[in-house]
Every structure is written in structure tokens, then in C-alpha cells.
Enzyme design. Structure first.
Site, PDB file in Angstrom:
ATOM      1  N   HIS A 262       1.696  -3.977  -6.412  1.00 49.47           N
ATOM      2  CA  HIS A 262       0.827  -2.776  -6.566  1.00 49.47           C
ATOM      3  C   HIS A 262       1.137  -1.752  -5.739  1.00 49.47           C
ATOM      4  O   HIS A 262       1.323  -0.743  -5.959  1.00 49.47           O
ATOM      5  CB  HIS A 262      -0.682  -3.428  -6.278  1.00 49.47           C
ATOM      6  N   GLU A 263       1.453  -2.018  -4.257  1.00 47.83           N
ATOM      7  CA  GLU A 263       1.514  -1.073  -3.166  1.00 47.83           C
ATOM      8  C   GLU A 263       3.126  -0.563  -3.610  1.00 47.83           C
ATOM      9  O   GLU A 263       3.310   0.731  -3.088  1.00 47.83           O
ATOM     10  CB  GLU A 263       1.479  -1.729  -2.056  1.00 47.83           C
TER      11      GLU A 263
ATOM     12  N   HIS B  34       2.822   2.339  -6.035  1.00 46.33           N
ATOM     13  CA  HIS B  34       2.168   3.527  -5.195  1.00 46.33           C
ATOM     14  C   HIS B  34       3.648   4.075  -4.626  1.00 46.33           C
ATOM     15  O   HIS B  34       3.696   5.466  -4.685  1.00 46.33           O
ATOM     16  CB  HIS B  34       1.184   3.262  -4.167  1.00 46.33           C
TER      17      HIS B  34
ATOM     18  N   GLU C  78      -2.627   5.909  -8.684  1.00 45.89           N
ATOM     19  CA  GLU C  78      -3.212   4.684  -9.155  1.00 45.89           C
ATOM     20  C   GLU C  78      -2.398   4.194 -10.561  1.00 45.89           C
ATOM     21  O   GLU C  78      -2.229   2.854 -10.872  1.00 45.89           O
ATOM     22  CB  GLU C  78      -4.723   4.573  -9.559  1.00 45.89           C
TER      23      GLU C  78
HETATM   24 ZN    ZN Z   1      -3.950   1.368  -5.321  1.00 46.42          ZN
END
Ligand code: ZN
Length: 506
Positions: free
Chosen positions: A262-263, A266, A301
Site C-alpha cells: 500500500h505505502e 503511494h 489513494e
Molecule cells: Zn493510503
């Protein structure tokens, strides 16, 4: 001359913001707890300096000159987009009186401790005065910022410009109509095995495996690093230094694995922004005083959700990468195959806590928060009625009873910092991720890459259509350029329906 001097000045504003951000990164990864009080002051000082420099007479004079110098260029020229970003941000800050900014900082400074106490004791009443002050302050802010239909629109502007209560309502209704029956149907089916995910997974091996998956999707360690923290986040100090963090739970391995993906998602947005935008308005959120090139929180996101969910939780990904997981955790995964692993990491389990929610039920946590925040701001919901409203929504959406406010209305840190209007980006990110992924895989290079565990073509597609543009286009302009449509929940709904139908035999 004017334009170059203007960019130099914004570069200095960006430097101050980056200095503040590295203090914040340090506070959340390295700093001993005793440093908290003085660190908060250091961060506040740098934020105020950045804002003051941005709105100073001198900077505005430089901007006037720059605008005059680039006025002859086509309307979509980069130079004009740079000026527009700065102009909008300066106008925004000048609409909010200094006294109000100071009041919010004060509230944020005391709010966290009041909230932490109230949460520990599950005592909502103790948080009521702070939350009432926060709502009143945000209402005042909204009046200063300005809006057409709903005061909450003004608060969302800082995080998701262009999004409104009126635009979110039909989107949420469509999502609920499609997702509620899915949650109900899944609840009536046997759950996939997850026992193997709860075995003891050594911390170092988890970190190494998460990092290996993050680099596999394109995260560049020459301009990045991974550390551990309590509440994971990604932060950039220009595209040349983009850091991610994760939290390790020894007995729940998906937490750090998917957290890292997830990160890293980003991080890709930041690492692959146009190098020419470094230290400029197109790689700086001058409204939120945050050094980020993503055009909105929702757009940001979309990249984390895309790489976490559409890539990292796909059947194809684990068919190809499970051998690496098995090599990293030979004992823990000895009796598991790729298919079982994939099903396990996609298990749906409605719960009370947002940050622990699965891919399908996450949006319900968001929709309830956005609806509640909007009602608090327009006065149709009183702070004292908040727990009852919260608990009713959790019952309606997830069929769960909330046993206490610690597991309900007191769970999020957001309101303790004086902040309202931040939540919608998670759901917007999910919807955008569905659209972008669907369009990207129509590209044969991207599809062939995914089928061969080569994620570079997908990353390059995202860079071409999303990352490189920084803040040049609005979120909807970006979406239309990339997919031909503005925000459209259909691909996201199709993705969820198809995946869960397979896993749960619906
Ligand atoms: Zn996030």
C-alpha cells in the site's frame, strides 16, 4: 526573470515544508517519546514560516510578475499551471484569518491528549467539549473558505478539491446498493482458511519480504527506505527521497505485507513525478502545506489501493509470487498452496475498526464517517447524539453491535487534531483504482507483464497517465485523460463482485 524568481521562491516554501516533514517522519519512526512536546512546536514553527513566506507581499509581487510573463502562453502550458496552483493556494490562505489558524493549532495541540484519555477510558463525554469546539471551528473555517451548497464542501477542498456532498451522495448510494448484498451473501458462506496467516512470523523476515514485494512493483530503494511505526504512512521529501513505513504484527502477517505494498503504491506516485517539477507548485500541496505531487488525497489513494488490492491481492499475483513467500516462510506456509494463500488474504470479515477492515467492508467505514461529518457541520447532528448515530450505521451496514465508544466513535485520531473533511479520499481512491486498473490492463504490454510477474509495464503506464503529471491537471481532468471518464464506480464494483464471487462461490 519574474517567472524564474517566482519558482525560486516557491522552492524555498517547499524547502520549509520538507524540513517540517522530515521532523514529522523522525517523530513517528525514531524519536524518543520525551521529544513530542518540543517537536510539535518545531513543526508548527516551520508550517507558519512556510505559510507566511507563501502569502508575503514579496511572493505575491513575484507571482504577479510571473503571471504577466507567461500570459501569452497557451492556457494548458506548464508555466501557467504553476502560477494557477500558487494563486489558488494564496487566495485560500488569505481567506482564513490568522486567529482561526492559531485557534486550530491550539485545539490540535490539546485535542490529542484529551482524545487519547477519552478513548482509553471509552468515555465519549470527556471528548465532547473538544469535539464541539472542533466542529464550531471548522464551521467557521468553512464560512471563510466559501462554498456554494454545503459547508462541508469547503472543508473537503483542502483534501479533495471539487468533491461535494452533492456529488458524493449518488456515488455512495451506488456503492451501497452493490456492496451491501455482497456483504450479506458472503456472510452466509463458509469463510476461507486463515489459520496459516496467524502463525508466528519473525519480524525481520516479514520486513524483508514486504520490502521485496514493494521493490517488485517498482519502489526504488535508491530514493526510498522502509521503517517501522505505529500508524503506517508514506512521506516524500521531493521525488528523490520517498520513504515508507509499516507495522509488524508477528501473528498476522498480512498487516505488514499489504501495508508495505500500500505505502509503496503511494510512493510510486511521488518517485515518478516529472523531475522538472521538483520544488515547484506542481509538486507541492500549497493549500495543505504538504510536500506532495499527487493531485488529491483520493488520487494518491488510488495508487496505494491499486498496487495493494488490484495487484497484490489478485490470484495471478500469488500464482506467480507464492514460491517467494514459501521461501521466506518455509515452516509457516508448509501446508499451504498459492490458491489457499490468495483466498486467505482476501477473507471478508465485517469488523468495528476501520484500519483493520478488509477490502470489501472498508468503504462502509468511510461512508458512515463522511455522512456523519457533513451532518455535524451543517448542524443536523449534535455532537452529543454522535455515538447513537454511529452505532446505528454500523448496525445497518455491517450488522454489528458496538459494545463501547472506544471501538466506535472514539477510534480515529483525525478529529483530535482539529481536522474535519479528510475521510472521503479512501473511497474515491478505491473507485479511481478500479477505473485506472481496468483501463491499464487493456494495454497488451501491461497485461503481458502482469502475467509474467513483471510489474514494470504497469508502473510505466501509471507514470505516463498519472504520476508524471503531479498537480498539473485536476483529479477529474486526470481521470478523463487516462480513462475517458470522470469518477465512475462501475469498474470497482465489477472487480469486487467478480473476485468475491469466485472466492465465496456466490
Ligand atoms: Zn493510503
Amino acid at each position: 526573470m519574474g517567472y524564474a524568481a517566482f519558482l525560486d521562491r516557491i522552492g524555498q516554501v517547499n524547502d520549509l515544508i520538507n524540513a517540517k516533514q522530515i521532523l514529522a517522519w523522525d517523530a513517528r519512526t525514531m524519536m524518543p517519546p520525551g521529544g513530542a512536546e518540543t517537536r510539535a512546536k518545531q513543526e508548527a514553527t516551520l508550517t507558519v514560516m512556510a505559510r507566511d513566506l507563501l502569502v508575503s507581499d514579496d511572493t505575491r509581487r513575484l507571482l504577479d510578475q510571473a503571471e504577466a510573463e507567461v500570459a501569452h502562453l497557451p492556457a494548458d502550458a506548464v508555466e501557467r499551471a504553476q502560477c494557477v496552483q500558487a494563486r489558488q493556494a494564496i487566495d485560500y490562505h488569505l481567506r482564513i484569518p490568522g486567529a482561526l489558524v492559531a485557534k486550530r493549532a491550539e485545539l490540535g495541540a490539546i485535542g490529542h491528549e484529551v482524545w487519547a484519555h477519552a478513548r482509553a477510558e471509552s468515555n465519549f463525554a470527556a471528548f465532547v467539549p473538544t469535539l464541539e469546539a472542533t466542529v464550531a471551528l471548522n464551521r467557521e473555517m468553512a464560512e471563510c473558505i466559501g462554498y456554494e451548497a454545503h459547508p462541508y464542501d469547503a472543508l473537503m477542498y483542502r483534501f479533495e478539491p471539487g468533491e461535494t456532498v452533492a456529488s458524493l451522495q449518488p456515488l455512495f448510494a451506488t456503492l451501497r446498493a452493490a456492496m451491501l448484498p455482497l456483504v450479506r451473501a458472503i456472510g452466509a458462506r463458509p469463510a476461507p482458511r486463515i489459520d496459516f496467516l496467524q502463525r508466528a512470523y519473525p519480524k525481520d523476515a516479514q520486513l524483508a519480504f514486504g520490502l521485496s514485494m514493494a521493490t517488485k512493483i517498482g519502489y526504488d530503494l535508491n530514493r526510498g527506505r522502509l521503517d517501522t511505526t505505529v500508524h503506517p504512512f508514506e512521506v516524500s521529501f521531493t521525488r528523490n527521497d520517498v520513504r515508507i513505513t509499516t507495522r509488524i504484527n508477528e501473528y498476522w502477517m498480512p498487516s505488514s505485507l499489504f501495508g508495505s505494498l500500500h505505502e509503496a503504491g503511494h510512493a510510486l506516485y511521488e518517485q515518478y513525478a516529472d523531475p522538472a517539477f521538483v520544488r515547484t507548485p506542481l509538486a507541492t500541496d500549497l493549500v495543505g502545506l504538504y510536500a506532495v505531487s499527487g493531485v488529491s488525497f483520493g488520487a494518491h489513494e488510488s495508487q496505494s489501493r491499486l498496487f495493494e488490492n488490484h495487484v497484490g491481492r489478485s490470484r495471478e499475483f500469488w500464482e506467480l509470487n507464492f514460491p517467494e513467500a514459501r521461501a521466506a516462510f518455509p515452516e509457516q506456509l508448509a501446508d499451504v498452496d498459492a490458491e489457499t494463500f490468495w483466498r486467505g488474504v482476501n477473507r471478508v470479515a465485517p469488523g468495528l475498526i476501520r484500519v483493520e477492515a478488509d477490502e470489501l467492508t472498508y468503504d462502509f467505514h468511510i461512508m458512515l464517517r463522511v455522512d456523519i461529518e457533513a451532518a455535524l457541520i451543517d448542524g443536523s447532528l449534535k455532537v452529543t447524539d454522535l455515538p447513537a448515530a454511529w452505532n446505528a450505521k454500523i448496525k445497518e451496514y455491517l450488522g454489528l453491535d458496538v459494545p463501547n465508544d472506544r471501538l466506535g466513535v472514539l477510534q480515529d485520531v483525525h478529529w483530535s487534531s482539529g481536522q474535519i473533511g479528510t475521510f472521503c479520499n479512501y473511497t474515491i481512491g478505491n473507485v479511481m483504482a478500479g477505473q485506472l486498473f481496468k483501463t491499464a490492463v487493456k494495454d497488451t504490454r501491461v497485461a503481458a507483464g502482469l502475467a509474467a510477474a513483471n510489474y514494470t509495464p504497469l508502473r510505466e503506464w501509471m507514470t505516463e497517465h498519472v504520476h508524471q503529471h503531479g498537480r498539473r491537471y485536476t483529479r477529474n481532468e486526470l481521470l478523463v485523460r487516462a480513462t475517458g471518464r470522470t469518477l465512475d464506480p462501475a469498474p470497482y464494483i465489477a472487480h469486487l463482485t467478480s473476485k468475491y464471487s469466485t472466492i465465496y462461490g456466490l
